[in-house]
Write a protein that holds these residues in place. Structure first.
Motif, mmCIF file in Angstrom:
data_model
loop_
_atom_site.group_PDB
_atom_site.id
_atom_site.type_symbol
_atom_site.label_atom_id
_atom_site.label_comp_id
_atom_site.label_asym_id
_atom_site.label_seq_id
_atom_site.Cartn_x
_atom_site.Cartn_y
_atom_site.Cartn_z
ATOM 1 N N LEU A 222 0.831 -1.199 0.000
ATOM 2 C CA LEU A 222 0.000 0.000 0.000
ATOM 3 C C LEU A 222 0.870 1.254 0.000
ATOM 4 O O LEU A 222 1.938 1.284 0.610
ATOM 5 N N LYS A 223 0.407 2.280 -0.696
ATOM 6 C CA LYS A 223 1.115 3.551 -0.662
ATOM 7 C C LYS A 223 1.044 4.135 0.752
ATOM 8 O O LYS A 223 0.019 4.011 1.422
ATOM 9 N N PRO A 224 2.102 4.786 1.205
ATOM 10 C CA PRO A 224 2.086 5.361 2.565
ATOM 11 C C PRO A 224 0.982 6.390 2.770
ATOM 12 O O PRO A 224 0.553 6.626 3.899
ATOM 13 N N THR A 225 0.511 7.012 1.660
ATOM 14 C CA THR A 225 -0.546 8.022 1.788
ATOM 15 C C THR A 225 -1.941 7.433 1.697
ATOM 16 O O THR A 225 -2.931 8.166 1.814
ATOM 17 N N SER A 226 -2.059 6.117 1.450
ATOM 18 C CA SER A 226 -3.375 5.487 1.445
ATOM 19 C C SER A 226 -3.968 5.534 2.853
ATOM 20 O O SER A 226 -3.243 5.619 3.844
ATOM 21 N N TYR A 227 -5.286 5.421 2.930
ATOM 22 C CA TYR A 227 -5.944 5.530 4.227
ATOM 23 C C TYR A 227 -6.014 4.196 4.954
ATOM 24 O O TYR A 227 -6.248 3.149 4.348
ATOM 25 N N GLY A 228 -5.842 4.281 6.255
ATOM 26 C CA GLY A 228 -6.039 3.132 7.125
ATOM 27 C C GLY A 228 -6.769 3.568 8.374
ATOM 28 O O GLY A 228 -6.950 4.769 8.639
ATOM 29 N N LEU A 229 -7.174 2.595 9.168
ATOM 30 C CA LEU A 229 -7.987 2.879 10.343
ATOM 31 C C LEU A 229 -7.565 1.980 11.494
ATOM 32 O O LEU A 229 -7.391 0.774 11.316
ATOM 33 N N ASP A 230 -7.411 2.547 12.665
ATOM 34 C CA ASP A 230 -7.082 1.801 13.871
ATOM 35 C C ASP A 230 -8.283 1.867 14.811
ATOM 36 O O ASP A 230 -8.603 2.927 15.357
ATOM 37 N N LEU A 231 -8.958 0.732 15.002
ATOM 38 C CA LEU A 231 -10.147 0.703 15.847
ATOM 39 C C LEU A 231 -9.818 0.945 17.319
ATOM 40 O O LEU A 231 -10.731 1.181 18.123
ATOM 41 N N ALA A 232 -8.558 0.898 17.668
ATOM 42 C CA ALA A 232 -8.160 1.162 19.058
ATOM 43 C C ALA A 232 -7.786 2.624 19.281
ATOM 44 O O ALA A 232 -7.364 2.994 20.375
ATOM 45 N N SER A 233 -7.953 3.460 18.273
ATOM 46 C CA SER A 233 -7.538 4.862 18.354
ATOM 47 C C SER A 233 -8.718 5.750 18.738
ATOM 48 O O SER A 233 -9.854 5.290 18.899
ATOM 49 N N ASP A 234 -8.445 7.033 18.843
ATOM 50 C CA ASP A 234 -9.485 8.023 19.124
ATOM 51 C C ASP A 234 -9.517 9.069 18.007
ATOM 52 O O ASP A 234 -9.602 10.265 18.252
ATOM 53 N N HIS A 235 -9.410 8.588 16.774
ATOM 54 C CA HIS A 235 -9.477 9.468 15.599
ATOM 55 C C HIS A 235 -9.957 8.650 14.406
ATOM 56 O O HIS A 235 -10.130 7.427 14.493
ATOM 57 N N GLY A 236 -10.155 9.334 13.274
ATOM 58 C CA GLY A 236 -10.644 8.667 12.080
ATOM 59 C C GLY A 236 -9.521 8.098 11.239
ATOM 60 O O GLY A 236 -8.500 7.634 11.758
ATOM 61 N N LEU A 237 -9.700 8.131 9.916
ATOM 62 C CA LEU A 237 -8.713 7.578 8.996
ATOM 63 C C LEU A 237 -7.406 8.356 9.055
ATOM 64 O O LEU A 237 -7.398 9.579 9.248
ATOM 65 N N ARG A 238 -6.301 7.639 8.845
ATOM 66 C CA ARG A 238 -4.978 8.237 8.818
ATOM 67 C C ARG A 238 -4.163 7.563 7.718
ATOM 68 O O ARG A 238 -4.469 6.441 7.297
ATOM 69 N N PRO A 239 -3.092 8.209 7.234
ATOM 70 C CA PRO A 239 -2.217 7.548 6.255
ATOM 71 C C PRO A 239 -1.619 6.278 6.847
ATOM 72 O O PRO A 239 -1.186 6.265 8.009
ATOM 73 N N VAL A 240 -1.595 5.206 6.061
ATOM 74 C CA VAL A 240 -1.084 3.934 6.576
ATOM 75 C C VAL A 240 0.397 4.036 6.926
ATOM 76 O O VAL A 240 0.899 3.265 7.752
ATOM 77 N N GLY A 241 1.098 4.993 6.327
ATOM 78 C CA GLY A 241 2.506 5.167 6.650
ATOM 79 C C GLY A 241 2.745 5.623 8.068
ATOM 80 O O GLY A 241 3.870 5.533 8.572
ATOM 81 N N LEU A 242 1.699 6.122 8.737
ATOM 82 C CA LEU A 242 1.822 6.589 10.115
ATOM 83 C C LEU A 242 1.260 5.589 11.111
ATOM 84 O O LEU A 242 1.199 5.877 12.302
ATOM 85 N N MET A 243 0.857 4.403 10.615
ATOM 86 C CA MET A 243 0.177 3.449 11.483
ATOM 87 C C MET A 243 1.022 2.207 11.685
ATOM 88 O O MET A 243 1.829 1.830 10.836
ATOM 89 N N SER A 244 0.810 1.568 12.833
ATOM 90 C CA SER A 244 1.455 0.281 13.104
ATOM 91 C C SER A 244 0.478 -0.839 12.786
ATOM 92 O O SER A 244 -0.727 -0.616 12.670
ATOM 93 N N SER A 245 0.978 -2.039 12.638
ATOM 94 C CA SER A 245 0.130 -3.184 12.313
ATOM 95 C C SER A 245 -0.534 -3.722 13.573
ATOM 96 O O SER A 245 -0.135 -3.418 14.695
ATOM 97 N N GLY A 246 -1.564 -4.526 13.391
ATOM 98 C CA GLY A 246 -2.277 -5.130 14.520
ATOM 99 C C GLY A 246 -3.637 -5.610 14.073
ATOM 100 O O GLY A 246 -4.116 -5.272 12.975
ATOM 101 N N ASN A 247 -4.285 -6.372 14.925
ATOM 102 C CA ASN A 247 -5.576 -6.944 14.534
ATOM 103 C C ASN A 247 -6.702 -5.915 14.586
ATOM 104 O O ASN A 247 -7.829 -6.216 14.180
#
Length: 538
Positions: A222-247
């Protein structure tokens, strides 16, 4: 009245007088809160909530009109209405969650699991929409509630199952997944930079287009600027390049939505009305096209990349929003009717007269006055700029903060700005506005690149011998060093019409120009391209 008894609540719903907004809202709020506390039988509790939904939607919409469309200060009278609306949405979301938990062992509502999940997500998302509508900073925990509601729906394995929803304007049905995707789309749409009407359309369109987006597991490549989502966070979509992996991390895919948006544009070109495409009766073709263009990148391309990255910065900026005050600070005097009415051959030939950079040292202004003298003149005329704190900046604009004083800004308004260490007074557009809980107002501004000059402009008189008065406008000359390729005009709002001919005067030289394109349609201005008419063509 016993608000803890489902039968009594059903009887009361039949007698509600929805035209009495405040009274009706109090009754509905007490009813939902009372049932939430009483823990009635799940099927009876659900029956009351479903019966109350149309009235609640109507009353909540009426109450939110008290603050929709304009930034709501925390200490204003309208803040109480915001808190009332939010409290009812939150109690509704928690009520559906409680019904699901209460019935988990009983199993009387097994066939309603998908509905309970969808309703819970929908109402949790409604809380966030109210903060967008009031242009207020989102409190901690709001996104967490939304994520938890969707995670609960996922656990039932019914998150994608559609259920009947008469309040869904187009589909009349929705799944928990679609309700969740809709709020993600709204969050991507720069909600703090939208007018009340624009946000209302965006909320509707988010429901319309949500079925064309999906959430799935993360994947390599995935491109680093593509959107991802962390259900354990307190915000909406973020670039996947700023996110860590997890279930709890999901990939957001809107590839099908991009095709849908392009299809809608093709329908527009064929003259199909927005209403027939499910975009709303109140949506005009011109407005729908502009709004959809602004949504194509965040919605259709699923990309979070900024054209101009922001950098932390500190300092102060002078800002004014009054049209005449902007002109005063650019040229050092109030706009006056030009004395010369001669028609010059070409504005392009006159632009050489409008040069910038020939400035005396020590902040001497274009008309020879010092900056301090200009400040004194502004104070005398009541045209003083307000000072805003600079939070960060990019090539394209500034993020500012201030505890508001007298001047009130609106979205997409033209403002004049000058960093205290800057040489020129520039034009900018208000991109977004948002109040924080401490009463500070934050604003984003987009700078119209180039160094503006005050000019006079007037429409051509309808009859020979008649002359309209000139109005203040702004010329932004082409400037190679600033990478401004073409000379443009900034006119009062509503002036632009394709191929309209107007008269422009600057420094004693007057020409007629034809408007060839609208670059920005602001709240109170039109930024346009033009071509100069030759004398024989006039």
């Amino acid at each position: 009245m016993d608000y803890r008894n489902p039968a009594s609540c059903l009887s009361l719903l039949q007698k509600l007088q929805t035209h009495k907004v405040d009274e009706c809202h109090t009754v509905l709020s007490d009813m939902v809160a009372g049932l939430l506390e009483a823990l009635p039988a799940p099927n009876q509790h659900l029956e009351v909530l479903e019966a109350a939904r149309p009235a609640i939607a109507q009353i909540q919409a009426a109450l939110s009109q008290h603050y929709a469309g304009h930034p709501l200060p925390p200490d204003s009278e309208g803040n109480a209405n915001l808190l009332r609306v939010v409290a009812l949405w939150r109690n509704l979301s928690r009520s559906y969650a409680q019904i699901a938990r209460h019935d988990a062992q009983m199993g009387t509502l097994d066939d309603q699991r998908a509905l309970l999940g969808q309703r819970r997500v929908h109402y949790a998302a409604s809380i966030l929409i109210e903060y967008f509508r009031a242009h207020r900073a989102v409190p901690h925990g709001v996104w967490t509630e939304i994520h938890e509601s969707f995670a609960a729906a996922e656990q039932t394995r019914l998150a994608s199952a559609r259920v009947a929803d008469p309040l869904n304007a187009l589909w009349k049905a929705q799944s928990a997944m679609e309700a969740y995707v809709a709020i993600l789309l709204i969050d991507l749409a720069n909600p703090f930079g939208r007018t009340g009407q624009e946000l209302q359309l965006i909320c509707r369109w988010a429901q319309r287009f949500a079925p064309y987006c999906t959430l799935g597991p993360m994947m390599d490549g995935l491109k680093p600027t593509s959107y991802g989502l962390d259900l354990a966070s307190d915000h909406g979509l973020r670039p996947v390049g700023l996110m860590s992996s997890g279930n709890m991390v999901r990939r957001f895919d809107s590839e099908k939505l991009a095709g849908q948006i392009r299809a809608v544009f093709n329908q527009f070109k064929q003259g199909v009305s927005p209403a027939s495409l499910g975009l709303g009766e109140e949506a005009t073709l011109d407005m729908s096209a502009r709004l959809l263009i602004s949504l194509y990148r965040p919605w259709g391309l699923s990309s979070a990349g900024r054209r101009f990255p922001r950098h932390g910065s500190r300092g102060e900026i002078e800002l004014c929003g009054d049209w005449l005050a902007i002109g005063f600070h650019i040229q050092g005097r109030l706009f006056e009717q030009p004395r010369s009415y001669g028609i010059a051959g070409s504005l392009k030939s006159d632009i050489s007269l409008l040069t910038f950079g020939e400035r005396a040292p020590e902040a001497t202004e274009r008309d020879g006055t010092t900056h301090r003298q200009r400040q004194l003149d502004a104070e005398r005329l009541g045209l003083v700029c307000e000072r805003w704190s600079l939070l960060d900046q990019s090539v394209g604009g500034f993020r500012l903060r201030q505890r508001p004083h007298a001047e009130r800004l609106e979205h997409q308004q033209l403002v004049g700005i000058r960093p205290l260490d800057g040489e020129y007074f520039l034009l900018a557009q208000v991109s977004w506005l948002m109040y924080r809980d401490d009463g500070m107002l934050e604003a984003g501004t987009h700078v119209l690149r180039g160094i503006p000059e005050v000019v006079g402009a007037r429409p051509l008189a309808p009859h020979p011998g008649q002359r309209e008065l000139y109005q203040q406008a702004f010329l932004i000359p082409a400037h190679a060093k600033l990478k401004v390729a073409d000379t443009t005009l900034v006119l009062p709002g509503g002036w632009y019409h394709p191929n309209r001919v107007i008269e422009v005067t600057a420094r004693g030289h007057t020409v007629q120009v034809r408007l060839t394109g609208q670059l920005i349609k602001g709240a109170n201005f039109d930024h346009v391209s033009f071509e100069t008419l030759a004398p024989e063509a006039e």
